[in-house]
Design a protein around this motif. Structure first.
Motif, PDB file in Angstrom:
ATOM      1  N   HIS A  37       0.794  -1.226   0.000  1.00 49.05           N
ATOM      2  CA  HIS A  37       0.000   0.000   0.000  1.00 49.05           C
ATOM      3  C   HIS A  37       0.824   1.271   0.000  1.00 49.05           C
ATOM      4  O   HIS A  37       0.388   2.304   0.474  1.00 49.05           O
ATOM      5  CB  HIS A  37      -0.994  -0.006   1.166  1.00 49.05           C
ATOM      6  CG  HIS A  37      -1.978  -1.120   1.001  1.00 49.05           C
ATOM      7  ND1 HIS A  37      -1.952  -2.243   1.761  1.00 49.05           N
ATOM      8  CD2 HIS A  37      -2.958  -1.277   0.111  1.00 49.05           C
ATOM      9  CE1 HIS A  37      -2.889  -3.074   1.358  1.00 49.05           C
ATOM     10  NE2 HIS A  37      -3.519  -2.520   0.356  1.00 49.05           N
TER      11      HIS A  37
ATOM     12  N   HIS B 228       1.415   2.911  -2.447  1.00 46.93           N
ATOM     13  CA  HIS B 228       0.902   3.800  -3.485  1.00 46.93           C
ATOM     14  C   HIS B 228       0.067   4.932  -2.930  1.00 46.93           C
ATOM     15  O   HIS B 228      -0.427   5.758  -3.646  1.00 46.93           O
ATOM     16  CB  HIS B 228       0.074   3.001  -4.485  1.00 46.93           C
ATOM     17  CG  HIS B 228      -0.973   2.198  -3.804  1.00 46.93           C
ATOM     18  ND1 HIS B 228      -0.749   0.920  -3.413  1.00 46.93           N
ATOM     19  CD2 HIS B 228      -2.208   2.518  -3.414  1.00 46.93           C
ATOM     20  CE1 HIS B 228      -1.819   0.463  -2.806  1.00 46.93           C
ATOM     21  NE2 HIS B 228      -2.721   1.398  -2.784  1.00 46.93           N
ATOM     22  N   HIS B 229      -0.079   4.960  -1.600  1.00 45.70           N
ATOM     23  CA  HIS B 229      -0.859   6.056  -1.032  1.00 45.70           C
ATOM     24  C   HIS B 229      -0.171   7.399  -1.176  1.00 45.70           C
ATOM     25  O   HIS B 229      -0.750   8.425  -0.910  1.00 45.70           O
ATOM     26  CB  HIS B 229      -1.207   5.764   0.423  1.00 45.70           C
ATOM     27  CG  HIS B 229      -2.215   4.670   0.469  1.00 45.70           C
ATOM     28  ND1 HIS B 229      -3.541   4.906   0.361  1.00 45.70           N
ATOM     29  CD2 HIS B 229      -2.052   3.334   0.488  1.00 45.70           C
ATOM     30  CE1 HIS B 229      -4.176   3.737   0.342  1.00 45.70           C
ATOM     31  NE2 HIS B 229      -3.291   2.787   0.412  1.00 45.70           N
TER      32      HIS B 229
ATOM     33  N   CYS C 255     -11.271  -2.824  -2.638  1.00 45.22           N
ATOM     34  CA  CYS C 255     -10.064  -2.932  -1.835  1.00 45.22           C
ATOM     35  C   CYS C 255     -10.512  -2.661  -0.409  1.00 45.22           C
ATOM     36  O   CYS C 255     -10.838  -1.530  -0.064  1.00 45.22           O
ATOM     37  CB  CYS C 255      -8.987  -1.927  -2.249  1.00 45.22           C
ATOM     38  SG  CYS C 255      -7.596  -1.937  -1.097  1.00 45.22           S
TER      39      CYS C 255
ATOM     40  N   CYS D 267      -8.004  -0.228   1.513  1.00 42.99           N
ATOM     41  CA  CYS D 267      -7.855   1.182   1.134  1.00 42.99           C
ATOM     42  C   CYS D 267      -8.443   1.408  -0.249  1.00 42.99           C
ATOM     43  O   CYS D 267      -9.654   1.463  -0.387  1.00 42.99           O
ATOM     44  CB  CYS D 267      -6.406   1.611   1.218  1.00 42.99           C
ATOM     45  SG  CYS D 267      -5.264   0.429   0.490  1.00 42.99           S
ATOM     46  N   SER D 268      -7.626   1.504  -1.271  1.00 40.06           N
ATOM     47  CA  SER D 268      -8.176   1.869  -2.579  1.00 40.06           C
ATOM     48  C   SER D 268      -7.358   1.294  -3.724  1.00 40.06           C
ATOM     49  O   SER D 268      -7.270   1.899  -4.781  1.00 40.06           O
ATOM     50  CB  SER D 268      -8.226   3.391  -2.701  1.00 40.06           C
ATOM     51  OG  SER D 268      -6.919   3.914  -2.510  1.00 40.06           O
ATOM     52  N   CYS D 269      -6.746   0.130  -3.547  1.00 39.03           N
ATOM     53  CA  CYS D 269      -5.979  -0.478  -4.641  1.00 39.03           C
ATOM     54  C   CYS D 269      -6.892  -0.657  -5.855  1.00 39.03           C
ATOM     55  O   CYS D 269      -8.041  -1.084  -5.714  1.00 39.03           O
ATOM     56  CB  CYS D 269      -5.415  -1.828  -4.217  1.00 39.03           C
ATOM     57  SG  CYS D 269      -4.218  -1.663  -2.883  1.00 39.03           S
TER      58      CYS D 269
HETATM   59 FE    FE Z   1      -5.219  -0.427  -1.261  1.00 38.92          FE
END
Ligand code: FE
Length: 213
Positions: free
Chosen positions: A5, A7-8, A107, A110-112
């Motif tokens: 994660h 990539h946040h 996800c 989170c938001s993958c």
């Molecule tokens: Fe995620």
């Protein structure tokens, strides 16, 4: 080092004003180059977006060999069409809707999201409500999106930095005479997340007629 994660750090897509203010601050402090930032945003908003995914799906609907390659190695088959995997598309899997099964992607952490084929995730995809209900009540959630999958089994795929999913919707009935480009127009972003269905050929025809007037 944990890669999970990470990539946040990626730029948020909304609200636009806050982004603009942040951008200005960073540029003023000499932390980022404004042109480089513009290019990055342009890339994810326009050049990378759900139209890429739509092209992949339309190709798979029309070319059985491509379809086979897409299920064997999605990232590689997607790159064949000129869409490099980038930071959120290296490990990809395509999941296929059938008359018995409907697939939906979330996800929960989170938001993958598969950026290389869908661009930036919609706001609701990142919401706590979506992330929770996709697991606890997928059928109810789908009905709020206006999607009724009848008695189909619903499979929910939980994305992570290790694996991202792209839903291959069923090719709509009545689309037999459409070209690959025309088929791509049927494939909506939500139909590739599983919170929508592709447009019907009839709806596309109506929209095309309206645009021509
Ligand atoms: Fe995620």
């Amino acid at each position: 080092m944990s890669e999970e994660h990470d990539h946040h750090n990626a730029p948020p897509s909304e609200p636009a004003q806050r982004v603009k203010a942040l951008e200005q601050l960073l540029v003023e402090k000499g932390l980022v180059n404004s042109q480089a930032l513009d290019e990055l945003i342009d890339t994810y908003e326009r050049r990378i977006g759900p139209r890429n995914g739509a092209r992949v799906i339309a190709r798979a609907w029309t070319d059985p060999e491509y379809r086979k390659r897409l299920f064997e190695n999605a990232a590689k088959a997607i790159e064949e069409l000129g869409f490099p995997p980038g930071p959120q598309g290296e490990h990809m899997m395509v999941v296929e809707n059938t008359p018995r099964t409907h697939n939906m992607v979330v996800c929960t952490l989170c938001s993958c999201y598969p950026w290389s084929v869908l661009g930036l995730p919609p706001v609701w995809y990142k919401s706590t409500a979506y992330r929770a209900r996709a697991v606890s009540d997928p059928r109810g959630l789908l009905s709020e999106f206006g999607v009724d999958v009848g008695g189909k089994e619903i499979r929910v795929w939980d994305s992570s930095s290790e694996m991202r999913y792209l839903v291959m919707p069923e090719r709509p009935a009545g689309s037999e005479s459409l070209s690959e480009d025309e088929l791509a127009e049927l494939v909506t972003r939500d139909s590739m997340i599983g919170t929508g269905l592709p447009k019907s050929a009839a709806r596309r025809a109506r929209e095309t007629n309206r645009a021509a007037k």
